[in-house]
Design an enzyme around this catalytic site. Sequence first.
Site, mmCIF file in Angstrom:
data_model
loop_
_atom_site.group_PDB
_atom_site.id
_atom_site.type_symbol
_atom_site.label_atom_id
_atom_site.label_comp_id
_atom_site.label_asym_id
_atom_site.label_seq_id
_atom_site.Cartn_x
_atom_site.Cartn_y
_atom_site.Cartn_z
ATOM 1 N N PRO A 92 0.825 -1.209 0.000
ATOM 2 C CA PRO A 92 0.000 0.000 0.000
ATOM 3 C C PRO A 92 0.858 1.257 0.000
ATOM 4 O O PRO A 92 2.038 1.194 0.369
ATOM 5 C CB PRO A 92 -0.794 -0.096 1.308
ATOM 6 C CG PRO A 92 -0.548 -1.443 1.854
ATOM 7 C CD PRO A 92 0.689 -1.963 1.250
ATOM 8 N N PRO A 93 0.291 2.388 -0.388
ATOM 9 C CA PRO A 93 1.066 3.628 -0.400
ATOM 10 C C PRO A 93 1.551 3.997 1.004
ATOM 11 O O PRO A 93 0.844 3.755 1.984
ATOM 12 C CB PRO A 93 0.060 4.677 -0.887
ATOM 13 C CG PRO A 93 -1.080 3.934 -1.443
ATOM 14 C CD PRO A 93 -1.089 2.589 -0.850
ATOM 15 N N GLY A 94 2.737 4.526 1.064
ATOM 16 C CA GLY A 94 3.249 5.051 2.340
ATOM 17 C C GLY A 94 3.849 4.023 3.275
ATOM 18 O O GLY A 94 4.145 4.320 4.418
ATOM 19 N N THR A 95 4.065 2.792 2.786
ATOM 20 C CA THR A 95 4.607 1.774 3.686
ATOM 21 C C THR A 95 6.133 1.753 3.686
ATOM 22 O O THR A 95 6.742 0.967 4.398
ATOM 23 C CB THR A 95 4.100 0.371 3.316
ATOM 24 O OG1 THR A 95 4.161 0.251 1.903
ATOM 25 C CG2 THR A 95 2.691 0.149 3.801
ATOM 26 N N GLY A 96 6.724 2.575 2.827
ATOM 27 C CA GLY A 96 8.179 2.677 2.863
ATOM 28 C C GLY A 96 8.887 1.979 1.716
ATOM 29 O O GLY A 96 10.038 1.568 1.859
ATOM 30 N N LYS A 97 8.231 1.881 0.569
ATOM 31 C CA LYS A 97 8.864 1.203 -0.563
ATOM 32 C C LYS A 97 10.038 2.013 -1.098
ATOM 33 O O LYS A 97 11.116 1.475 -1.328
ATOM 34 C CB LYS A 97 7.822 0.944 -1.669
ATOM 35 C CG LYS A 97 6.706 0.035 -1.205
ATOM 36 C CD LYS A 97 5.730 -0.288 -2.297
ATOM 37 C CE LYS A 97 4.880 0.872 -2.721
ATOM 38 N NZ LYS A 97 3.979 1.377 -1.693
ATOM 39 N N THR A 98 9.806 3.300 -1.261
ATOM 40 C CA THR A 98 10.879 4.162 -1.750
ATOM 41 C C THR A 98 12.033 4.158 -0.752
ATOM 42 O O THR A 98 13.201 4.093 -1.134
ATOM 43 C CB THR A 98 10.358 5.601 -1.924
ATOM 44 O OG1 THR A 98 9.118 5.537 -2.598
ATOM 45 C CG2 THR A 98 11.329 6.451 -2.678
ATOM 46 N N GLU B 256 -23.353 9.772 19.397
ATOM 47 C CA GLU B 256 -22.019 9.282 19.765
ATOM 48 C C GLU B 256 -22.068 8.410 21.019
ATOM 49 O O GLU B 256 -21.406 7.371 21.098
ATOM 50 C CB GLU B 256 -21.038 10.447 19.964
ATOM 51 C CG GLU B 256 -20.819 11.315 18.738
ATOM 52 C CD GLU B 256 -20.438 10.532 17.493
ATOM 53 O OE1 GLU B 256 -19.864 9.439 17.625
ATOM 54 O OE2 GLU B 256 -20.743 11.000 16.383
ATOM 55 N N HIS C 73 -23.121 4.924 20.235
ATOM 56 C CA HIS C 73 -22.011 4.043 19.815
ATOM 57 C C HIS C 73 -21.244 3.538 21.035
ATOM 58 O O HIS C 73 -20.982 2.353 21.193
ATOM 59 C CB HIS C 73 -21.004 4.820 18.964
ATOM 60 C CG HIS C 73 -21.455 5.121 17.583
ATOM 61 N ND1 HIS C 73 -21.917 4.160 16.727
ATOM 62 C CD2 HIS C 73 -21.489 6.285 16.883
ATOM 63 C CE1 HIS C 73 -22.229 4.726 15.565
ATOM 64 N NE2 HIS C 73 -21.975 6.016 15.641
HETATM 65 P P1 ADP Z 1 5.935 4.427 -0.492
HETATM 66 O O1 ADP Z 1 7.040 4.541 -1.475
HETATM 67 O O2 ADP Z 1 5.682 3.034 -0.040
HETATM 68 O O3 ADP Z 1 4.662 5.100 -0.907
HETATM 69 P P2 ADP Z 1 7.687 6.021 1.081
HETATM 70 O O4 ADP Z 1 8.875 5.152 1.125
HETATM 71 O O5 ADP Z 1 7.718 7.163 0.126
HETATM 72 O O6 ADP Z 1 6.385 5.178 0.824
HETATM 73 O O7 ADP Z 1 7.423 6.542 2.558
HETATM 74 C C1 ADP Z 1 7.124 7.855 2.838
HETATM 75 C C2 ADP Z 1 7.702 8.271 4.151
HETATM 76 O O8 ADP Z 1 7.072 7.570 5.219
HETATM 77 C C3 ADP Z 1 9.164 7.950 4.290
HETATM 78 O O9 ADP Z 1 9.950 8.968 3.821
HETATM 79 C C4 ADP Z 1 9.333 7.741 5.781
HETATM 80 O O10 ADP Z 1 9.524 8.967 6.425
HETATM 81 C C5 ADP Z 1 7.994 7.204 6.219
HETATM 82 N N1 ADP Z 1 8.014 5.739 6.316
HETATM 83 C C6 ADP Z 1 7.246 4.898 5.608
HETATM 84 N N2 ADP Z 1 7.491 3.628 5.964
HETATM 85 C C7 ADP Z 1 8.439 3.650 6.902
HETATM 86 C C8 ADP Z 1 9.118 2.637 7.648
HETATM 87 N N3 ADP Z 1 8.836 1.357 7.478
HETATM 88 N N4 ADP Z 1 10.043 3.029 8.544
HETATM 89 C C9 ADP Z 1 10.314 4.334 8.716
HETATM 90 N N5 ADP Z 1 9.718 5.321 8.045
HETATM 91 C C10 ADP Z 1 8.780 5.010 7.147
#
Ligand code: ADP
Length: 633
Positions: A212-218, A433, A436
Amino acid sequence: MENNNDSNKDNRKKNNKNIIIISVVITLMLFLLFTYMQSMINASTYKEKTYKEFVQSLEDREVKEVVVTSNKVEYKLKGDDKNITYYAAGIADKDLLNRLESSGADYKAKEQDSSSSILNFVGSYILPLAGIWIFLWLMYRMISKSGGGMMGVGKSNAKVYVEKETGVTFKDVAGQEEAKESLTELVDFLHNPGKYTKIGAKLPKGALLVGPPGTGKTLLAKAVAGEAKVPFFSLSGSDFVEMFVGVGASRVRDLFKEAQAKAPCIIFIDEVDAIGKSRDSRFGGNDEREQTLNQLLSEMDGFDSSKGLVILAATNRPEVLDKALLRPGRFDRRVIVDKPDLKGRKDILRVHAKDVLMDETVDLDAIALATSGAVGSDLANMINEAAIMAVKAGRMSVCQADLFEAVEVVIAGKEKKDRILGKEEKKIVSYHEVGHALVTALLKDAEPVQKITIVPRTMGSLGYVMQVPEEEKYLMSKDEMLSRITTLFGGRAAEQIIFNSITTGASNDIEKATELARAMVTQYGMTDEFGLICLESVENKYLDGRAARNCAESTSGEVDRVVMRLLKECYQRAEKLLSENKDTLDKIAEFLYEKETITGKEFMEIYREVTGAEEEEKETVLDLSFEEVSTES
Ligand code: ADP
């Protein structure tokens, strides 16, 4: 970071050459045009006559003034409004002076002036041409700065970022242990390709990071480059695809050429699905994308991996990728980078909290528990938001309350202080609320309440109940799912019981409840009517997780009926629970109406007071209440 404006200097040189040729051609054309125009202008105001005609005009006393130079005479005629200057080539005329004298014309002699003709030339040719040159040059600069336009076509100006050293290591990536493990091998290979080739092992060419987006692939890709201490080429799949067919393919070629020259190195293609989408689309192809993909495939086959070139690509839609891209020898390794679990979230929070000043109230474990489903970038964002809040409040360090508030800001948006609810609406929202929360407290399988608020948030909610599980769960039982649906219906049921009318406020609850109930029927085989059958399959797991139906139309109708029955039963259960505890509902709703935000602890106190319930283990988690922490700070 060294931004190496894309691939090749070669290309840029080629482009510059083209621009020079174009400019020279334009200048020549303009020169000819000027000469022609000048002669046209001259032709209308500077006319040639024969010497005989000149003498005739003198004799007829028609001449106004004469300028005699060494090789010609120039003259103007009387009564000529067009002010035409005539000239005649001079001949050795001894009588000229007499003729002039007797004609009554003004006359003077002039030396041949070479400087004026040079000035004339400069003024009429050189200056305008220089002006045009400068104009063209400025245009070129502007176009090349904006990075495109007609002159930019084919130029590989995709945003390739080359980092000699990313500076990121595996330590910076938390909570992705399995992914790191699979990538360690690549690092070793980049360090020492010879070790593998000696034995005859074929080296991996690429790995696909899926998640998923934002999991740290880059981040992981950068960490691989950082660990191996090799350059990191990164660009996004969409950078390849242009309006002009063939541009993307040439970019792929350039990229590989440049990367191979710098090997060992890593090429990282983000959002690879932008080019790697399956080619057998039913809805017509996209020539540019297909060409780019073909080029990518052939480059991947062609390059010599023994040099230590590794291609990493990231996607969150692996299912749409072309099969050819995934076959062995291309992206044959798939590294799953999924949402972090509780431990992962703790680690990620720690990594990001490292550089932020935190006071002793901070308990990152509690934050990790409250952020189930959040990905790495959310968590990084939360820490940052908390730090900003601390600065705004004029404190020197971040406290737990900041962190909890940041969690809410990331999940529900900022508080909308200017939206004042009317009395009646505020009352409805309070009951909704508390409905719930009360159902939650009355059901054994539900998660404990952390906070109830009726302060509107920017993402659209008028109020909400924050629930925090005691521990991370990976499985959900049928009872828990039913409890969850019942809890979701608590709001609507409270409205119905107290006001005997219903509002639009429950739409989101209904949507979530329906989704859950449908999944119970179609994916989890939890109903007697259908039993164990897969009626829907999840299509894009890493994005919105939408499910695609794979059953007959008639079965689908039947599914709807079962879902309706489930939802109805849950609603009735919620209604029954709340009617039986109407006093508690009233009391807590009143309290909430006054205070607008109450903690789980306050909620449980009133609840116990009215119902006389015993304290349960569950409540330990509620000690993380907001108010308590914020007073400490
Ligand atoms: P993706 O490429 O999966 O969409 P990114 O690698 O661009 O996500 O992550 C965006 C930012 O979120 C990173 O620069 C980092 O700051 C934070 N982040 C995401 N995953 C992690 C992780 N597993 N550990 C530490 N920081 C993370």
